[in-house]
Design an enzyme around this catalytic site. Structure first.
Site, PDB file in Angstrom:
ATOM      1  N   CYS A 356       0.817  -1.216   0.000  1.00 54.82           N
ATOM      2  CA  CYS A 356       0.000   0.000   0.000  1.00 54.82           C
ATOM      3  C   CYS A 356       0.851   1.268   0.000  1.00 54.82           C
ATOM      4  O   CYS A 356       0.461   2.268  -0.580  1.00 54.82           O
ATOM      5  CB  CYS A 356      -1.017  -0.009   1.130  1.00 54.82           C
ATOM      6  SG  CYS A 356      -0.283   0.050   2.760  1.00 54.82           S
ATOM      7  N   CYS A 534       7.210  43.878   2.286  1.00 56.13           N
ATOM      8  CA  CYS A 534       7.383  44.224   3.696  1.00 56.13           C
ATOM      9  C   CYS A 534       6.160  43.731   4.463  1.00 56.13           C
ATOM     10  O   CYS A 534       5.024  43.950   4.051  1.00 56.13           O
ATOM     11  CB  CYS A 534       7.531  45.734   3.848  1.00 56.13           C
ATOM     12  SG  CYS A 534       7.474  46.276   5.564  1.00 56.13           S
ATOM     13  N   CYS A 545      13.836  39.161   9.748  1.00 59.93           N
ATOM     14  CA  CYS A 545      14.241  38.987  11.138  1.00 59.93           C
ATOM     15  C   CYS A 545      13.621  37.718  11.720  1.00 59.93           C
ATOM     16  O   CYS A 545      12.409  37.623  11.871  1.00 59.93           O
ATOM     17  CB  CYS A 545      13.839  40.195  11.979  1.00 59.93           C
ATOM     18  SG  CYS A 545      14.392  40.014  13.693  1.00 59.93           S
ATOM     19  N   CYS A 563      10.719  46.461   4.906  1.00 60.98           N
ATOM     20  CA  CYS A 563      11.466  47.449   4.138  1.00 60.98           C
ATOM     21  C   CYS A 563      12.409  48.136   5.128  1.00 60.98           C
ATOM     22  O   CYS A 563      12.275  47.954   6.341  1.00 60.98           O
ATOM     23  CB  CYS A 563      10.522  48.455   3.499  1.00 60.98           C
ATOM     24  SG  CYS A 563       9.677  49.505   4.684  1.00 60.98           S
ATOM     25  N   CYS A 566      10.484  50.287   7.896  1.00 56.07           N
ATOM     26  CA  CYS A 566       9.781  49.500   8.914  1.00 56.07           C
ATOM     27  C   CYS A 566      10.760  48.709   9.769  1.00 56.07           C
ATOM     28  O   CYS A 566      10.545  48.514  10.965  1.00 56.07           O
ATOM     29  CB  CYS A 566       8.769  48.559   8.273  1.00 56.07           C
ATOM     30  SG  CYS A 566       7.437  49.418   7.422  1.00 56.07           S
ATOM     31  N   HIS A 579      17.581  42.287  18.444  1.00 45.53           N
ATOM     32  CA  HIS A 579      17.449  41.489  17.213  1.00 45.53           C
ATOM     33  C   HIS A 579      18.548  41.804  16.214  1.00 45.53           C
ATOM     34  O   HIS A 579      19.056  42.923  16.162  1.00 45.53           O
ATOM     35  CB  HIS A 579      16.091  41.750  16.546  1.00 45.53           C
ATOM     36  CG  HIS A 579      14.943  41.180  17.324  1.00 45.53           C
ATOM     37  ND1 HIS A 579      13.661  41.169  16.835  1.00 45.53           N
ATOM     38  CD2 HIS A 579      14.880  40.614  18.558  1.00 45.53           C
ATOM     39  CE1 HIS A 579      12.856  40.617  17.743  1.00 45.53           C
ATOM     40  NE2 HIS A 579      13.578  40.283  18.802  1.00 45.53           N
ATOM     41  N   HIS A 613      -1.612   1.677   7.318  1.00 46.21           N
ATOM     42  CA  HIS A 613      -2.166   1.487   5.977  1.00 46.21           C
ATOM     43  C   HIS A 613      -2.224   2.828   5.244  1.00 46.21           C
ATOM     44  O   HIS A 613      -2.770   3.794   5.751  1.00 46.21           O
ATOM     45  CB  HIS A 613      -3.549   0.859   6.076  1.00 46.21           C
ATOM     46  CG  HIS A 613      -4.164   0.590   4.730  1.00 46.21           C
ATOM     47  ND1 HIS A 613      -3.523  -0.130   3.751  1.00 46.21           N
ATOM     48  CD2 HIS A 613      -5.353   0.973   4.191  1.00 46.21           C
ATOM     49  CE1 HIS A 613      -4.291  -0.188   2.675  1.00 46.21           C
ATOM     50  NE2 HIS A 613      -5.396   0.477   2.913  1.00 46.21           N
TER      51      HIS A 613
HETATM   52 ZN   LIG Z   1      13.188  41.485  14.796  1.00 47.10          ZN
HETATM   53 ZN   LIG Z   2       7.622  48.570   5.331  1.00 43.47          ZN
END
Ligand SMILES: [Zn+2]
Ligand SMILES: [Zn+2]
Length: 701
Positions: A356, A534, A545, A563, A566, A579, A613
């Protein structure tokens, strides 16, 4: 008395080559059955007389009625009997034919509409030990008026296997067929070729209910098999698309064995010529419009066919049969033909001995998708080579006749190199890699970048996530994104086929009780070089990120790319200052407000597993409800040790309806109110298979 005796007789056909040398398709009469499960009786020879008597294991046979046995006995070679028998709907319609029913027969390589007249007994007189064969006496139907002036042509008797289609009857009362005897061995009976007026007067005389209009409609629907130069035709191209054009040339092109048609298409296509094939010119038309295909691939243009009943689909010749002579890749069964050609018992790939995993995988890969077709041609191995077996005995056979016997799969399994593929239940991913890599010699489907560097190549992608990274009922879209992003993986390019393995371990443990198989997979954000939007403002993104991934204020679980504006704003927030977003590879020339093209892939199959199966769901066409379910071992004839599996294909439009809902509705649906198949799709998925949606002009050859 006579009838009682006949009803008690039981007949059988041999479905598996027996130890005692009976070949598949041999027909016999069972007189008794032993305790050991053997049928004692006799087997008929070509002329219907008893050829040998003895015993045959019951599980090597399939039961037949006397009528079925008589009809099948007239079919030769014997292998064609099983082919007809496996086409359950057609064969039962043939067994049920009545007088003046319309059928289509294959006659001298042509498809001809005919009216059923009588059953003819063929062979020696009915006496003990003889089973008389049954054939059909048919009248050729022709719509041309001047045909009466032509000479009438005697038709031979037709066997049940000559009938390729039975038209729905327009008659309210149906006269059962009379049986007459073939008096001479030389066929002298003459079938009249009727013009329409003749048909009408004859029917009026007999008081038939078949009206002029009904008859005209039926004939119109059926008699579209003849194509000639000047005919409007439609062709299913090798990639499964329907194209239309006028037939400009018919003949056998240089280097080919069969008749081909040269069509002038309605629309241009880059792979088409202006009337040349190879170096030879067959006709002349505008550039990029001439398409050459085997004549059997052409059908009359259905857009112009008169439709006898508004609610009914026009009768179409069974594409599976029209393609039988081709030594080429058989295209998948067209969407409108799937219900009649694929759905039913003894359909699909017959399971056998832990197969199968393989049946369900092959069915998923090849039933509706043409993605792997061109790859067959790459490996030029011998007649009995493994890719040849796969293409001819499994894929083409599945698409053409709708049924692949267990023997073919076993033949294939035995050549897979490692012995365990023929005996044990393997993982589908292991089989897929072996199949694509070592059998079809296909480059890895997935080219993967890890931490920005090109690294592993792969044929499937195993989802690896942690439970808290996604919701309780995740979709494949969410799982794939999370799996790739959390390991910093990207696809180098858009794969032609993307096979995603669900997060489960071994056969028992699954990480999520339910997974939503996204019908469309947007892979834009997991492509290495593709421009992306973005996450916040929609402009072209320049940064990604990973640490923002699970931020509970920013749609946790969604990939975050920004972008530059931002990116700066998001990361000025105290919780995100640590970050380290990394720069994306973005094509330089893109203005920041350029629109970003999305890249989507479509779900075409889902492989499921439940208690070891494997079964398969396949989407067989663009209609959202075009779903079928396949189980290679849905039922079984005989006991566990001796017997065979009955593969079944079911239509399940409800699965399409269910998947058309929003993810919110799907995840909260009360499964106790859903069909069993919906539940299995949602709870048991093992692999989801996606293919690229091609927006480019289609290629025809
Ligand atoms: Zn971040
Ligand atoms: Zn942006």
């Amino acid at each position: 008395m006579e009838l009682d005796k006949e009803q008690q007789e039981s007949y059988f056909i041999v479905v598996r080559r027996t130890k005692k040398g009976l070949s598949r398709g041999a027909i016999g009469r069972a007189d008794a059955e032993t305790a050991a499960g053997e049928l004692i009786g006799m087997v008929y020879g070509g002329s219907g007389s008893a050829r040998s008597s003895g015993a045959v294991k019951k599980q090597d046979t399939y039961p037949l009625s006397r009528h079925q046995a008589q009809l099948l006995l007239f079919v030769s070679p014997a292998s064609r009997r099983l082919e007809l028998l496996s086409n359950v709907q057609l064969f039962s319609a043939i067994c049920d034919l009545a007088q003046d029913d319309l059928v289509v027969v294959k006659h001298k390589k042509d498809f001809q509409p005919c009216l059923v007249k009588n059953l003819i007994q063929i062979g020696k007189k009915d006496k003990p030990g003889v089973l008389q064969m049954l054939g059909f006496e048919l009248d050729l139907v022709d719509t041309e008026r001047d045909i009466l002036t032509k000479k009438t042509v005697p038709l031979p008797f037709f066997s049940a296997a000559d009938i390729v289609q039975v038209a729905p009857s327009h008659l309210n009362t149906r006269q059962p067929l009379r049986v007459s005897t073939d008096l001479g061995l030389n066929r002298k009976a003459v079938s009249r070729i009727y013009s329409m007026p003749a048909l009408n007067s004859r029917n009026a005389k007999k008081g038939s209910i078949l009206s002029n209009k009904d008859m005209a409609n039926s004939i119109k629907a059926l008699s579209h098999y003849s194509l000639e130069v000047g005919s409007m035709a439609e062709v299913i191209s090798l990639n499964g698309l329907k194209v239309y054009g006028v037939i400009r040339w018919i003949g056998v092109p240089v280097g080919k064995k069969h008749y081909w048609a040269g069509l002038e298409l309605d629309t241009e296509a880059t792979t088409c010529s202006d009337g040349t094939l190879g170096t030879k010119r067959y006709f002349t038309c505008e550039g990029n419009k001439a398409l050459f295909v085997p004549l059997t691939n052409c059908k009359p243009d259905s857009r112009f066919l008169f439709n006898p009943n508004e609610n009914e689909k026009p009768l179409e010749p069974p594409s599976v049969i029209l393609l039988e002579d081709l030594d080429e890749d058989v295209p998948p069964v067209a969407e409108q033909d799937v219900l009649s050609h694929l759905v039913g018992r003894m359909r699909g790939i017959q399971g056998h001995f832990n197969s199968c995993y393989l049946d369900a995988t092959l069915f998923s890969l090849f039933t509706s998708s043409t993605g792997f077709n061109r790859m067959f041609n790459r490996s030029a191995d011998s007649e009995e080579g493994i890719s040849h077996i796969l293409r001819r005995d499994i894929v083409n056979c599945l698409r053409r006749s709708g049924f692949v016997p267990a023997e073919s799969v076993m033949k294939f399994r035995k050549q897979l190199g490692c012995k365990s593929f023929a005996t044990e239940e393997k993982d589908p991913e292991e089989f897929i890699t072996l199949l694509l890599k070592d059998v079809l010699h296909i480059e890895p489907l997935l080219k993967i970048r890890s931490h920005g560097e090109l690294s592993q190549d792969a044929y499937t992608h195993q989802i690896i996530v942690e439970k808290n990274q996604v919701g309780a009922v995740p979709s494949v879209q969410q799982l794939l994104e999370m799996s790739l992003v959390s390991s910093d993986l990207k696809f180098e390019e858009i794969p032609s086929c993307l096979i995603v393995q669900m997060p489960r371990f071994g056969k028992k443990f699954k990480m999520f009780p339910k997974i939503i198989p996204s019908t469309e997979l947007d892979i834009t954000d997991v492509l290495h070089c593709s421009p992306r939007e973005c996450f916040l403002c929609g402009h072209v993104a320049e940064y990604e990120c990973d640490q923002c991934l699970m931020d509970h204020k920013l749609q946790p679980g969604k990939i975050k790319q920004y972008c530059s504006t931002c990116n700066t704003q998001v990361h000025t927030h105290p919780s995100r200052q640590e970050h380290t977003p990394h720069k994306l590879t973005v094509p330089d020339h893109l203005p920041e407000d350029a629109s970003v093209q999305r890249h989507q892939m479509q779900l075409f199959a889902v492989l499921c597993i439940n208690t070891s199966h494997y079964v398969s769901f396949v989407k067989y066409g663009p209609d959202p409800r075009s779903w079928i379910f396949f189980d290679s071992m849905a039922d079984r004839c005989g006991d566990d040790n001796n017997g065979y599996n009955v593969p079944v294909i079911r239509s399940c439009p409800e699965v399409g309806d269910f998947l058309s809902q929003s993810e919110e509705e799907i995840s909260t649906a009360d499964l106790s109110q859903c069909s069993e198949l919906v539940r299995r799709l949602l709870c048991d998925s093992y692999m989801c298979l996606y293919q690229r949606t091609d927006n480019h002009p289609q290629h025809h050859q």
